[in-house]
Design a protein around this motif. Structure first.
Motif, PDB file in Angstrom:
ATOM      1  N   GLY A  67       0.816  -1.198   0.000  1.00 45.72           N
ATOM      2  CA  GLY A  67       0.000   0.000   0.000  1.00 45.72           C
ATOM      3  C   GLY A  67       0.855   1.255   0.000  1.00 45.72           C
ATOM      4  O   GLY A  67       2.081   1.204  -0.100  1.00 45.72           O
ATOM      5  N   SER A  68       0.190   2.393   0.136  1.00 48.57           N
ATOM      6  CA  SER A  68       0.877   3.680   0.042  1.00 48.57           C
ATOM      7  C   SER A  68       0.313   4.663   1.061  1.00 48.57           C
ATOM      8  O   SER A  68      -0.881   4.649   1.367  1.00 48.57           O
ATOM      9  N   GLU A  69       1.198   5.522   1.561  1.00 46.87           N
ATOM     10  CA  GLU A  69       0.768   6.578   2.477  1.00 46.87           C
ATOM     11  C   GLU A  69      -0.018   7.665   1.758  1.00 46.87           C
ATOM     12  O   GLU A  69      -0.681   8.479   2.397  1.00 46.87           O
ATOM     13  N   TYR A  70       0.044   7.662   0.434  1.00 48.69           N
ATOM     14  CA  TYR A  70      -0.686   8.698  -0.300  1.00 48.69           C
ATOM     15  C   TYR A  70      -2.186   8.546  -0.064  1.00 48.69           C
ATOM     16  O   TYR A  70      -2.748   7.458  -0.160  1.00 48.69           O
ATOM     17  N   LEU A  71      -2.827   9.661   0.229  1.00 55.57           N
ATOM     18  CA  LEU A  71      -4.278   9.704   0.377  1.00 55.57           C
ATOM     19  C   LEU A  71      -4.721  11.104  -0.007  1.00 55.57           C
ATOM     20  O   LEU A  71      -4.359  12.081   0.657  1.00 55.57           O
ATOM     21  N   GLY A  72      -5.461  11.219  -1.103  1.00 59.36           N
ATOM     22  CA  GLY A  72      -5.843  12.544  -1.566  1.00 59.36           C
ATOM     23  C   GLY A  72      -7.094  12.524  -2.411  1.00 59.36           C
ATOM     24  O   GLY A  72      -7.589  11.464  -2.806  1.00 59.36           O
ATOM     25  N   ALA A  73      -7.594  13.722  -2.705  1.00 53.45           N
ATOM     26  CA  ALA A  73      -8.816  13.846  -3.490  1.00 53.45           C
ATOM     27  C   ALA A  73      -8.579  13.528  -4.958  1.00 53.45           C
ATOM     28  O   ALA A  73      -9.514  13.174  -5.681  1.00 53.45           O
ATOM     29  N   ASN A  74      -7.327  13.638  -5.402  1.00 51.51           N
ATOM     30  CA  ASN A  74      -6.989  13.405  -6.801  1.00 51.51           C
ATOM     31  C   ASN A  74      -6.068  12.196  -6.940  1.00 51.51           C
ATOM     32  O   ASN A  74      -5.389  11.805  -5.980  1.00 51.51           O
ATOM     33  N   PRO A  75      -6.012  11.598  -8.127  1.00 54.40           N
ATOM     34  CA  PRO A  75      -5.114  10.459  -8.337  1.00 54.40           C
ATOM     35  C   PRO A  75      -3.667  10.826  -8.031  1.00 54.40           C
ATOM     36  O   PRO A  75      -3.254  11.975  -8.224  1.00 54.40           O
ATOM     37  N   PRO A  76      -2.880   9.877  -7.562  1.00 54.00           N
ATOM     38  CA  PRO A  76      -1.485  10.148  -7.200  1.00 54.00           C
ATOM     39  C   PRO A  76      -0.595  10.360  -8.414  1.00 54.00           C
ATOM     40  O   PRO A  76      -0.914   9.939  -9.527  1.00 54.00           O
ATOM     41  N   SER A  77       0.537  11.003  -8.164  1.00 51.40           N
ATOM     42  CA  SER A  77       1.554  11.209  -9.190  1.00 51.40           C
ATOM     43  C   SER A  77       2.788  10.396  -8.832  1.00 51.40           C
ATOM     44  O   SER A  77       3.113  10.217  -7.653  1.00 51.40           O
ATOM     45  N   LEU A  78       3.494   9.927  -9.842  1.00 52.94           N
ATOM     46  CA  LEU A  78       4.718   9.164  -9.597  1.00 52.94           C
ATOM     47  C   LEU A  78       5.785  10.005  -8.903  1.00 52.94           C
ATOM     48  O   LEU A  78       6.727   9.462  -8.319  1.00 52.94           O
ATOM     49  N   ASP A  79       5.646  11.329  -8.956  1.00 55.72           N
ATOM     50  CA  ASP A  79       6.636  12.220  -8.346  1.00 55.72           C
ATOM     51  C   ASP A  79       6.408  12.429  -6.851  1.00 55.72           C
ATOM     52  O   ASP A  79       7.247  13.032  -6.178  1.00 55.72           O
TER      53      ASP A  79
ATOM     54  N   GLN B  88       6.473  11.440  -3.146  1.00 50.35           N
ATOM     55  CA  GLN B  88       7.187  10.470  -2.326  1.00 50.35           C
ATOM     56  C   GLN B  88       6.238   9.606  -1.503  1.00 50.35           C
ATOM     57  O   GLN B  88       6.533   8.442  -1.217  1.00 50.35           O
ATOM     58  N   LYS B  89       5.081  10.154  -1.135  1.00 53.10           N
ATOM     59  CA  LYS B  89       4.143   9.380  -0.326  1.00 53.10           C
ATOM     60  C   LYS B  89       3.661   8.123  -1.049  1.00 53.10           C
ATOM     61  O   LYS B  89       3.233   7.165  -0.411  1.00 53.10           O
ATOM     62  N   VAL B  90       3.725   8.134  -2.373  1.00 55.17           N
ATOM     63  CA  VAL B  90       3.330   6.959  -3.151  1.00 55.17           C
ATOM     64  C   VAL B  90       4.192   5.756  -2.763  1.00 55.17           C
ATOM     65  O   VAL B  90       3.726   4.613  -2.764  1.00 55.17           O
ATOM     66  N   TYR B  91       5.443   6.014  -2.390  1.00 53.65           N
ATOM     67  CA  TYR B  91       6.405   4.938  -2.134  1.00 53.65           C
ATOM     68  C   TYR B  91       6.572   4.631  -0.638  1.00 53.65           C
ATOM     69  O   TYR B  91       7.269   3.684  -0.284  1.00 53.65           O
ATOM     70  N   ASP B  92       5.933   5.436   0.205  1.00 56.89           N
ATOM     71  CA  ASP B  92       5.968   5.179   1.647  1.00 56.89           C
ATOM     72  C   ASP B  92       4.868   4.180   1.994  1.00 56.89           C
ATOM     73  O   ASP B  92       3.696   4.402   1.681  1.00 56.89           O
ATOM     74  N   ILE B  93       5.239   3.089   2.628  1.00 58.27           N
ATOM     75  CA  ILE B  93       4.294   2.014   2.924  1.00 58.27           C
ATOM     76  C   ILE B  93       3.648   2.242   4.288  1.00 58.27           C
ATOM     77  O   ILE B  93       4.348   2.419   5.288  1.00 58.27           O
ATOM     78  N   PRO B  94       2.324   2.246   4.356  1.00 50.78           N
ATOM     79  CA  PRO B  94       1.643   2.455   5.643  1.00 50.78           C
ATOM     80  C   PRO B  94       1.954   1.334   6.632  1.00 50.78           C
ATOM     81  O   PRO B  94       2.122   0.173   6.243  1.00 50.78           O
ATOM     82  N   ILE B  95       2.005   1.700   7.897  1.00 46.96           N
ATOM     83  CA  ILE B  95       2.160   0.726   8.973  1.00 46.96           C
ATOM     84  C   ILE B  95       0.818   0.606   9.682  1.00 46.96           C
ATOM     85  O   ILE B  95       0.275   1.597  10.173  1.00 46.96           O
ATOM     86  N   LEU B  96       0.281  -0.597   9.708  1.00 46.62           N
ATOM     87  CA  LEU B  96      -1.042  -0.818  10.286  1.00 46.62           C
ATOM     88  C   LEU B  96      -0.946  -0.966  11.801  1.00 46.62           C
ATOM     89  O   LEU B  96      -0.199  -1.803  12.314  1.00 46.62           O
ATOM     90  N   THR B  97      -1.721  -0.123  12.490  1.00 48.56           N
ATOM     91  CA  THR B  97      -1.771  -0.177  13.956  1.00 48.56           C
ATOM     92  C   THR B  97      -3.204  -0.271  14.467  1.00 48.56           C
ATOM     93  O   THR B  97      -3.422  -0.370  15.668  1.00 48.56           O
ATOM     94  N   HIS B  98      -4.175  -0.225  13.556  1.00 49.47           N
ATOM     95  CA  HIS B  98      -5.569  -0.213  14.007  1.00 49.47           C
ATOM     96  C   HIS B  98      -5.995  -1.587  14.526  1.00 49.47           C
ATOM     97  O   HIS B  98      -5.511  -2.630  14.087  1.00 49.47           O
ATOM     98  N   HIS B  99      -6.889  -1.550  15.496  1.00 51.92           N
ATOM     99  CA  HIS B  99      -7.444  -2.758  16.096  1.00 51.92           C
ATOM    100  C   HIS B  99      -6.337  -3.720  16.545  1.00 51.92           C
ATOM    101  O   HIS B  99      -5.523  -3.352  17.376  1.00 51.92           O
ATOM    102  N   SER B 100      -6.269  -4.920  15.988  1.00 54.70           N
ATOM    103  CA  SER B 100      -5.308  -5.912  16.489  1.00 54.70           C
ATOM    104  C   SER B 100      -3.966  -5.890  15.761  1.00 54.70           C
ATOM    105  O   SER B 100      -3.085  -6.696  16.062  1.00 54.70           O
ATOM    106  N   PHE B 101      -3.789  -4.972  14.807  1.00 54.23           N
ATOM    107  CA  PHE B 101      -2.519  -4.914  14.086  1.00 54.23           C
ATOM    108  C   PHE B 101      -1.421  -4.342  14.985  1.00 54.23           C
ATOM    109  O   PHE B 101      -1.648  -3.410  15.751  1.00 54.23           O
TER     110      PHE B 101
END
Length: 261
Positions: free
Chosen positions: A53-65, A67-80
């Motif tokens: 997955g990606s840290e990118y979260l926005g109203a518009n589609p992501p761009s390859l430029d 950096q958040k596209v390449y940052d992987i989210p760390i799951l901490t919700h609930h039992s993660f």
């Protein structure tokens, strides 16, 4: 063609309908806007891709430029417990994923999620759940689609999915010109269903019969090259249902360990 050439041809056929390593996708989250996803590894046996997955979260589609596209989210919700949003999947990619480019994965990313398996929808669900857990405001997206509700509706539709016999009939119904070995696959599956029924009270372990069936499918595919994306999806669903019906523990893990298609 020599044996090595046959193997290369088989590998190309098996992977032709799956994304390539490095593929980057814009992922629609409905009224949560967009995120991104990447394929960071590909395996030929069994045919699977490693998705992050990606840290990118926005109203518009992501761009390859971005950096958040390449940052992987760390799951901490609930039992993660600080787990990266990464998983292996053999399943057909879904419409919410639109390829926007190909970027070589970073070193070590191919070692993520060594034992985690999921479907592509996992990205959508987990990205939104983590954002909600973190208190991230929802992007001002144009779409009014509640993607979580849509996924739940899709799940409810699948609650009455094909039975094992229905899947066998599905194989028989496939176009013999496009999937010439489908009827042979169906015959192997039908034999398994019969053998499992006959095995009750005989002392024969169902897991042994399933193992023999997967081996037979491996042999058939090696000879006929008849199992690709459509067939693979149906087979995985078939074995999951067989495992549930005959109380075979970890049947999904068994299939992933043994299958070569």
């Amino acid at each position: 063609m020599d044996e090595q050439g046959d193997e290369v041809s088989k590998k190309a056929r098996s992977l032709k309908s799956l994304p390539e390593c490095g593929d980057v996708f814009s992922v629609s989250l409905g009224n949560w806007g967009f995120t991104a996803s990447r394929v960071v590894a590909v395996k030929a046996k069994p045919v699977t891709v490693l998705v992050v997955g990606s840290e990118y979260l926005g109203a518009n589609p992501p761009s390859l430029d971005d950096q958040k596209v390449y940052d992987i989210p760390i799951l901490t919700h609930h039992s993660f417990d600080n787990e990266p949003l990464a998983f292996w999947t053999p399943m057909t990619i879904i419409p919410e994923f639109e390829k926007i480019g190909n970027v070589k994965p970073a070193e070590g990313e191919d070692q993520l999620a060594l034992g985690s398996m999921a479907q592509w929808e996992y990205i959508l669900y987990q990205r939104i759940m983590q954002a909600q857990w973190d208190g991230v405001p929802r992007p001002a997206a144009e779409s009014e689609i509640d993607i979580l509700e849509a996924m739940e509706q899709a799940y409810q539709k699948r609650k009455k999915p094909l039975t094992p016999d229905g899947i066998i009939k599905k194989f028989h119904s496939l176009d013999p010109l496009e999937q010439p070995g489908a009827s042979l696959v169906a015959d192997i599956l039908r034999s398994l269903v019969k053998d499992l029924g006959d095995a009750k009270g005989s002392g024969i372990e169902p897991v042994r019969l399933v193992t023999d069936c997967i081996t037979a499918l491996n042999r058939l595919d090696a000879e006929e090259e008849c199992i690709d994306t459509v067939e693979r999806d149906l087979l995985i669903e078939f074995f999951q249902k067989i495992g549930k019906k005959y109380k075979i523990d970890d049947v999904y893990k068994l299939v992933e360990e043994l299958r070569e298609w």
